[in-house]
Design a protein around this motif. Sequence first.
Motif, PDB file in Angstrom:
ATOM      1  N   VAL A  15      23.761  19.317  -6.683  1.00 27.51           N
ATOM      2  CA  VAL A  15      23.490  18.714  -5.374  1.00 27.51           C
ATOM      3  C   VAL A  15      23.631  19.757  -4.271  1.00 27.51           C
ATOM      4  O   VAL A  15      22.806  19.847  -3.367  1.00 27.51           O
ATOM      5  N   LEU A  16      24.678  20.571  -4.326  1.00 30.49           N
ATOM      6  CA  LEU A  16      24.869  21.615  -3.319  1.00 30.49           C
ATOM      7  C   LEU A  16      23.729  22.624  -3.355  1.00 30.49           C
ATOM      8  O   LEU A  16      23.280  23.100  -2.314  1.00 30.49           O
ATOM      9  N   PHE A  17      23.228  22.958  -4.540  1.00 31.24           N
ATOM     10  CA  PHE A  17      22.106  23.873  -4.664  1.00 31.24           C
ATOM     11  C   PHE A  17      20.858  23.302  -3.984  1.00 31.24           C
ATOM     12  O   PHE A  17      20.165  23.983  -3.248  1.00 31.24           O
ATOM     13  N   LEU A  18      20.581  22.010  -4.203  1.00 30.05           N
ATOM     14  CA  LEU A  18      19.418  21.379  -3.609  1.00 30.05           C
ATOM     15  C   LEU A  18      19.524  21.287  -2.090  1.00 30.05           C
ATOM     16  O   LEU A  18      18.530  21.335  -1.380  1.00 30.05           O
ATOM     17  N   MET A  19      20.741  21.182  -1.575  1.00 33.10           N
ATOM     18  CA  MET A  19      20.932  21.022  -0.141  1.00 33.10           C
ATOM     19  C   MET A  19      21.122  22.339   0.593  1.00 33.10           C
ATOM     20  O   MET A  19      21.302  22.360   1.799  1.00 33.10           O
ATOM     21  N   LYS A  20      21.046  23.457  -0.120  1.00 32.70           N
ATOM     22  CA  LYS A  20      21.229  24.773   0.484  1.00 32.70           C
ATOM     23  C   LYS A  20      20.151  25.061   1.524  1.00 32.70           C
ATOM     24  O   LYS A  20      18.998  24.786   1.328  1.00 32.70           O
ATOM     25  N   GLY A  21      20.535  25.626   2.648  1.00 32.60           N
ATOM     26  CA  GLY A  21      19.591  26.043   3.678  1.00 32.60           C
ATOM     27  C   GLY A  21      18.915  24.870   4.353  1.00 32.60           C
ATOM     28  O   GLY A  21      19.433  23.774   4.405  1.00 32.60           O
ATOM     29  N   GLU A  22      17.728  25.129   4.905  1.00 33.07           N
ATOM     30  CA  GLU A  22      16.999  24.110   5.633  1.00 33.07           C
ATOM     31  C   GLU A  22      16.208  23.202   4.703  1.00 33.07           C
ATOM     32  O   GLU A  22      15.723  22.169   5.111  1.00 33.07           O
ATOM     33  N   CYS A  23      16.024  23.603   3.480  1.00 32.54           N
ATOM     34  CA  CYS A  23      15.253  22.794   2.546  1.00 32.54           C
ATOM     35  C   CYS A  23      16.219  21.899   1.789  1.00 32.54           C
ATOM     36  O   CYS A  23      16.775  22.278   0.777  1.00 32.54           O
ATOM     37  N   ASN A  24      16.433  20.706   2.316  1.00 31.60           N
ATOM     38  CA  ASN A  24      17.351  19.795   1.654  1.00 31.60           C
ATOM     39  C   ASN A  24      16.582  18.582   1.148  1.00 31.60           C
ATOM     40  O   ASN A  24      15.373  18.505   1.262  1.00 31.60           O
ATOM     41  N   MET A  25      17.282  17.644   0.620  1.00 30.46           N
ATOM     42  CA  MET A  25      16.628  16.515  -0.028  1.00 30.46           C
ATOM     43  C   MET A  25      15.829  15.668   0.953  1.00 30.46           C
ATOM     44  O   MET A  25      14.965  14.909   0.551  1.00 30.46           O
ATOM     45  N   SER A  26      16.071  15.786   2.250  1.00 30.06           N
ATOM     46  CA  SER A  26      15.330  14.988   3.213  1.00 30.06           C
ATOM     47  C   SER A  26      13.904  15.495   3.399  1.00 30.06           C
ATOM     48  O   SER A  26      13.085  14.804   3.973  1.00 30.06           O
ATOM     49  N   CYS A  27      13.582  16.703   2.946  1.00 28.16           N
ATOM     50  CA  CYS A  27      12.227  17.227   3.161  1.00 28.16           C
ATOM     51  C   CYS A  27      11.497  17.550   1.863  1.00 28.16           C
ATOM     52  O   CYS A  27      10.348  17.969   1.909  1.00 28.16           O
ATOM     53  N   ASN A  28      12.115  17.351   0.723  1.00 26.72           N
ATOM     54  CA  ASN A  28      11.490  17.743  -0.539  1.00 26.72           C
ATOM     55  C   ASN A  28      10.142  17.079  -0.789  1.00 26.72           C
ATOM     56  O   ASN A  28       9.264  17.661  -1.400  1.00 26.72           O
ATOM     57  N   TYR A  29       9.960  15.842  -0.327  1.00 27.58           N
ATOM     58  CA  TYR A  29       8.746  15.108  -0.654  1.00 27.58           C
ATOM     59  C   TYR A  29       7.792  14.999   0.525  1.00 27.58           C
ATOM     60  O   TYR A  29       6.837  14.262   0.477  1.00 27.58           O
ATOM     61  N   GLN A  30       8.033  15.771   1.583  1.00 24.22           N
ATOM     62  CA  GLN A  30       7.131  15.792   2.721  1.00 24.22           C
ATOM     63  C   GLN A  30       6.061  16.864   2.513  1.00 24.22           C
ATOM     64  O   GLN A  30       6.310  17.894   1.903  1.00 24.22           O
ATOM     65  N   LYS A  31       4.874  16.630   3.035  1.00 29.95           N
ATOM     66  CA  LYS A  31       3.813  17.631   3.022  1.00 29.95           C
ATOM     67  C   LYS A  31       4.263  18.804   3.885  1.00 29.95           C
ATOM     68  O   LYS A  31       4.768  18.623   4.981  1.00 29.95           O
ATOM     69  N   SER A  32       4.096  20.031   3.392  1.00 34.37           N
ATOM     70  CA  SER A  32       4.542  21.210   4.139  1.00 34.37           C
ATOM     71  C   SER A  32       3.542  21.560   5.232  1.00 34.37           C
ATOM     72  O   SER A  32       2.357  21.761   4.972  1.00 34.37           O
ATOM     73  N   CYS A  33       4.048  21.634   6.461  1.00 34.37           N
ATOM     74  CA  CYS A  33       3.240  21.933   7.627  1.00 34.37           C
ATOM     75  C   CYS A  33       4.125  22.612   8.668  1.00 34.37           C
ATOM     76  O   CYS A  33       5.252  22.193   8.891  1.00 34.37           O
ATOM     77  N   VAL A  34       3.596  23.674   9.285  1.00 36.46           N
ATOM     78  CA  VAL A  34       4.313  24.383  10.342  1.00 36.46           C
ATOM     79  C   VAL A  34       3.345  24.615  11.499  1.00 36.46           C
ATOM     80  O   VAL A  34       2.187  24.981  11.277  1.00 36.46           O
ATOM     81  N   GLU A  35       3.799  24.387  12.713  1.00 29.45           N
ATOM     82  CA  GLU A  35       3.044  24.716  13.924  1.00 29.45           C
ATOM     83  C   GLU A  35       3.993  25.463  14.848  1.00 29.45           C
ATOM     84  O   GLU A  35       5.019  24.926  15.267  1.00 29.45           O
ATOM     85  N   VAL A  36       3.686  26.740  15.109  1.00 30.92           N
ATOM     86  CA  VAL A  36       4.492  27.568  16.009  1.00 30.92           C
ATOM     87  C   VAL A  36       3.632  27.967  17.202  1.00 30.92           C
ATOM     88  O   VAL A  36       2.411  28.086  17.078  1.00 30.92           O
TER      89      VAL A  36
END
Length: 170
Positions: A15-36
Amino acid sequence: ICAYQHQIKRTVQAVLFLMKGECNMSCNYQKSCVEVYNNTPTTINPTVNGGVPAVFGNTATRTGCSMNVNTNGVTIEHGGLYEFAFDASYLNGATAGTLTAQLYKDGSPVGSALANDDLTANGISNMSFSTRLKVPTCCAVQPVFTVVFTGTLATAVTIQHVALGVSRLA
Protein backbone atom coordinates in the motif's frame (compact mmCIF):
# COMPACT_ATOMS: atom_id res chain seq x y z
CA ILE A 1 0.78 -15.49 14.65
CA CYS A 2 4.15 -14.82 12.99
CA ALA A 3 2.77 -15.71 9.54
CA TYR A 4 -0.17 -13.37 10.11
CA GLN A 5 2.13 -10.49 11.15
CA HIS A 6 4.34 -11.10 8.11
CA GLN A 7 1.30 -10.95 5.80
CA ILE A 8 0.15 -7.64 7.36
CA LYS A 9 3.65 -6.17 7.00
CA ARG A 10 3.79 -7.07 3.28
CA THR A 11 0.30 -5.64 2.70
CA VAL A 12 1.28 -2.37 4.38
CA GLN A 13 4.48 -2.21 2.29
CA ALA A 14 2.48 -2.74 -0.91
CA VAL A 15 0.00 0.00 0.00
CA LEU A 16 2.81 2.43 0.86
CA PHE A 17 4.51 1.63 -2.46
CA LEU A 18 1.31 2.41 -4.39
CA MET A 19 0.82 5.68 -2.52
CA LYS A 20 4.40 6.90 -3.03
CA GLY A 21 4.74 10.35 -4.61
CA GLU A 22 1.97 12.10 -6.49
CA CYS A 23 0.75 8.94 -8.17
CA ASN A 24 -1.49 7.44 -5.53
CA MET A 25 -4.56 5.28 -5.64
CA SER A 26 -6.82 8.29 -6.24
CA CYS A 27 -5.42 8.79 -9.76
CA ASN A 28 -4.55 5.27 -10.95
CA TYR A 29 -7.73 4.88 -13.01
CA GLN A 30 -7.96 8.40 -14.41
CA LYS A 31 -7.04 9.19 -18.02
CA SER A 32 -3.60 10.85 -18.03
CA CYS A 33 -3.74 14.47 -19.13
CA VAL A 34 -1.53 17.49 -18.40
CA GLU A 35 -2.05 21.15 -19.37
CA VAL A 36 0.73 23.59 -18.42
CA TYR A 37 0.83 27.29 -19.24
CA ASN A 38 2.30 30.72 -18.52
CA ASN A 39 0.40 33.99 -18.98
CA THR A 40 3.13 36.22 -17.57
CA PRO A 41 4.78 38.26 -20.37
CA THR A 42 8.36 37.03 -20.77
CA THR A 43 10.93 38.67 -23.05
CA ILE A 44 13.24 36.23 -24.85
CA ASN A 45 15.98 36.41 -27.47
CA PRO A 46 15.43 33.25 -29.56
CA THR A 47 18.81 33.53 -31.33
CA VAL A 48 20.84 33.01 -28.13
CA ASN A 49 22.47 29.65 -27.30
CA GLY A 50 20.57 27.66 -29.90
CA GLY A 51 17.17 28.67 -28.59
CA VAL A 52 15.19 29.43 -25.45
CA PRO A 53 13.01 26.83 -23.70
CA ALA A 54 9.43 27.84 -23.05
CA VAL A 55 8.76 28.37 -19.35
CA PHE A 56 5.33 27.11 -18.34
CA GLY A 57 5.31 27.29 -14.53
CA ASN A 58 1.54 26.80 -14.02
CA THR A 59 -0.50 23.62 -14.17
CA ALA A 60 -4.13 23.92 -15.27
CA THR A 61 -4.85 20.18 -15.40
CA ARG A 62 -3.04 17.09 -14.18
CA THR A 63 -4.85 13.76 -14.04
CA GLY A 64 -3.71 10.16 -14.12
CA CYS A 65 -0.26 8.76 -13.36
CA SER A 66 1.53 8.63 -16.70
CA MET A 67 3.12 12.11 -16.66
CA ASN A 68 4.91 14.48 -14.35
CA VAL A 69 5.22 18.26 -14.72
CA ASN A 70 8.36 20.39 -14.47
CA THR A 71 8.92 24.11 -15.13
CA ASN A 72 9.94 23.66 -18.78
CA GLY A 73 7.86 20.67 -19.82
CA VAL A 74 6.48 17.22 -19.15
CA THR A 75 8.12 13.91 -18.19
CA ILE A 76 6.46 10.77 -19.58
CA GLU A 77 6.58 8.00 -16.97
CA HIS A 78 4.56 5.28 -18.74
CA GLY A 79 4.91 4.40 -22.42
CA GLY A 80 2.07 4.73 -24.88
CA LEU A 81 0.54 6.88 -27.59
CA TYR A 82 0.47 10.58 -26.63
CA GLU A 83 -0.97 13.71 -28.18
CA PHE A 84 0.92 17.00 -27.75
CA ALA A 85 -0.79 20.36 -28.42
CA PHE A 86 1.08 23.67 -28.14
CA ASP A 87 0.06 27.29 -28.59
CA ALA A 88 1.71 30.66 -27.98
CA SER A 89 1.00 34.35 -28.55
CA TYR A 90 3.75 36.97 -28.70
CA LEU A 91 4.70 40.55 -29.52
CA ASN A 92 7.66 41.15 -31.82
CA GLY A 93 10.25 43.90 -31.33
CA ALA A 94 11.45 46.52 -33.81
CA THR A 95 12.76 44.16 -36.53
CA ALA A 96 11.16 41.55 -38.75
CA GLY A 97 12.26 37.92 -38.74
CA THR A 98 11.22 34.33 -38.17
CA LEU A 99 10.16 32.75 -34.88
CA THR A 100 10.02 28.96 -34.53
CA ALA A 101 8.66 26.78 -31.73
CA GLN A 102 9.55 23.09 -31.73
CA LEU A 103 8.89 20.16 -29.42
CA TYR A 104 12.05 18.51 -28.08
CA LYS A 105 12.44 15.03 -26.58
CA ASP A 106 15.41 14.79 -24.21
CA GLY A 107 17.13 17.69 -25.98
CA SER A 108 16.53 16.47 -29.55
CA PRO A 109 13.98 18.08 -31.90
CA VAL A 110 10.80 16.20 -32.81
CA GLY A 111 10.29 16.71 -36.55
CA SER A 112 6.49 16.42 -36.57
CA ALA A 113 5.97 19.13 -33.93
CA LEU A 114 7.06 22.48 -35.35
CA ALA A 115 5.52 25.91 -35.90
CA ASN A 116 7.08 28.83 -37.84
CA ASP A 117 5.96 32.44 -38.08
CA ASP A 118 7.36 35.24 -40.25
CA LEU A 119 7.01 38.26 -38.00
CA THR A 120 6.74 41.89 -39.05
CA ALA A 121 8.30 44.63 -36.96
CA ASN A 122 6.22 45.40 -33.86
CA GLY A 123 3.74 42.69 -34.84
CA ILE A 124 1.44 40.62 -32.63
CA SER A 125 0.94 37.02 -33.65
CA ASN A 126 0.37 33.45 -32.47
CA MET A 127 1.40 29.94 -33.43
CA SER A 128 0.42 26.39 -32.63
CA PHE A 129 1.19 22.77 -33.43
CA SER A 130 -0.12 19.36 -32.48
CA THR A 131 1.23 15.87 -33.01
CA ARG A 132 0.79 12.30 -31.85
CA LEU A 133 3.81 10.28 -30.78
CA LYS A 134 4.43 6.74 -29.62
CA VAL A 135 6.59 7.19 -26.52
CA PRO A 136 8.45 4.12 -25.22
CA THR A 137 9.57 4.12 -21.59
CA CYS A 138 11.10 1.78 -19.04
CA CYS A 139 12.28 2.13 -15.46
CA ALA A 140 15.56 3.73 -16.58
CA VAL A 141 14.18 5.86 -19.45
CA GLN A 142 11.50 8.48 -18.81
CA PRO A 143 11.73 11.08 -21.59
CA VAL A 144 11.30 14.79 -20.94
CA PHE A 145 9.45 16.87 -23.53
CA THR A 146 10.05 20.62 -23.80
CA VAL A 147 9.28 23.36 -26.33
CA VAL A 148 12.16 25.52 -27.58
CA PHE A 149 11.89 28.90 -29.33
CA THR A 150 14.48 29.72 -32.02
CA GLY A 151 14.54 32.39 -34.67
CA THR A 152 16.27 34.90 -36.91
CA LEU A 153 15.07 38.02 -35.11
CA ALA A 154 17.55 40.79 -34.35
CA THR A 155 15.47 41.99 -31.40
CA ALA A 156 13.76 40.28 -28.51
CA VAL A 157 10.24 38.83 -28.57
CA THR A 158 7.77 39.10 -25.69
CA ILE A 159 5.89 35.85 -25.14
CA GLN A 160 2.43 36.84 -23.85
CA HIS A 161 0.99 33.34 -23.45
CA VAL A 162 2.35 29.83 -23.84
CA ALA A 163 0.61 26.49 -23.22
CA LEU A 164 1.31 22.79 -23.72
CA GLY A 165 -1.28 20.05 -23.40
CA VAL A 166 -0.33 16.38 -23.32
CA SER A 167 -2.85 13.51 -23.29
CA ARG A 168 -2.21 9.78 -23.19
CA LEU A 169 -4.36 8.24 -25.90
CA ALA A 170 -3.45 4.58 -25.45
